[in-house]
Design an enzyme around this catalytic site. Sequence first.
Site, mmCIF file in Angstrom:
data_model
loop_
_atom_site.group_PDB
_atom_site.id
_atom_site.type_symbol
_atom_site.label_atom_id
_atom_site.label_comp_id
_atom_site.label_asym_id
_atom_site.label_seq_id
_atom_site.Cartn_x
_atom_site.Cartn_y
_atom_site.Cartn_z
ATOM 1 N N GLU A 62 0.865 -1.177 0.000
ATOM 2 C CA GLU A 62 0.000 0.000 0.000
ATOM 3 C C GLU A 62 0.899 1.224 0.000
ATOM 4 O O GLU A 62 1.751 1.374 0.875
ATOM 5 C CB GLU A 62 -0.896 0.030 1.244
ATOM 6 C CG GLU A 62 -2.039 -0.957 1.224
ATOM 7 C CD GLU A 62 -2.914 -0.830 2.459
ATOM 8 O OE1 GLU A 62 -2.790 0.178 3.186
ATOM 9 O OE2 GLU A 62 -3.704 -1.750 2.706
ATOM 10 N N ASP A 73 -5.850 8.992 9.955
ATOM 11 C CA ASP A 73 -4.498 8.557 10.287
ATOM 12 C C ASP A 73 -4.023 9.132 11.610
ATOM 13 O O ASP A 73 -4.356 10.247 11.983
ATOM 14 C CB ASP A 73 -3.528 8.960 9.166
ATOM 15 C CG ASP A 73 -3.799 8.209 7.890
ATOM 16 O OD1 ASP A 73 -3.887 6.979 7.961
ATOM 17 O OD2 ASP A 73 -3.927 8.846 6.828
#
Length: 277
Positions: A62, A73
Amino acid sequence: MSAMPLNTETLNTDSRLTRRFAALREEQRAALVTYVMAGDPDLEQSRQLLERLPKAGADIIELGMPFSDPMADGVAIQRAGQRALANGQTLVRTLDMVRDFREGDADTPIVLMGYLNPIQRFGEERFLQAAAEAGVDGLILVDLPLEHGAALTARARDLGLARIPLVAPTTPLERLPALLAQGDGFVYRIAFNGVTGSQRLDIAASLGDSLCDLKRQTPLPIAVGFGVRDGDTAAAIAAIADAVVVGSALVERLTDQGIEAALALVGELAEAMQRAP
């Protein structure tokens, strides 16, 4: 819950992702999916890391597309994105990294992960075309609403790009069939509520019956991410899922100790997962 019927018309049966998961099933092991931020800590080191991840043990990569406001995040990935942006990382440079990677590796799947804003500024159609031409295999778009994903999904499928759905513990059951119907490649099951990099003990045990329920509803492989920081946790998840996603721990190791230490962590996780029952 009844199983969702497989719509073979929407599945790319000859993609890198499909071939990789088929090969891993033959080997009777789960995939190690490694997340790194494009352009972190700088473009050259990021290129080197990307190139060396497969040999270290990564089955699928990824590659994060840096964004100034990454709401899902945690601190480690937020700072990685800030460093990348400060160093001039752009979507064009990220796609160039994939194109360069493909010159030496035609087999390892690469999935771009990020947010809609940079893609919309770039132009959705232009981005999808460029990603497919560069050798990208799939997309994880954190903030793409289900109701607005159909058109992008259809175009991505036309170009051979998998649209990988994110399923959270809080995803309403009534929305799950439609969400899975837009999915290709694999399903990213978020292990628990929170942001990337959060810590929680006994992640595998906490998944409980929910992972079994999800498997009954989709033919796609299930990858579990969020909170995987060591070999024991990776091995425990590998015993019940098709793939294990490691991101923040890898980004932190890269930040604190450099490329060699980050690659060593990948090797440790891969070795631990191979010992999974």
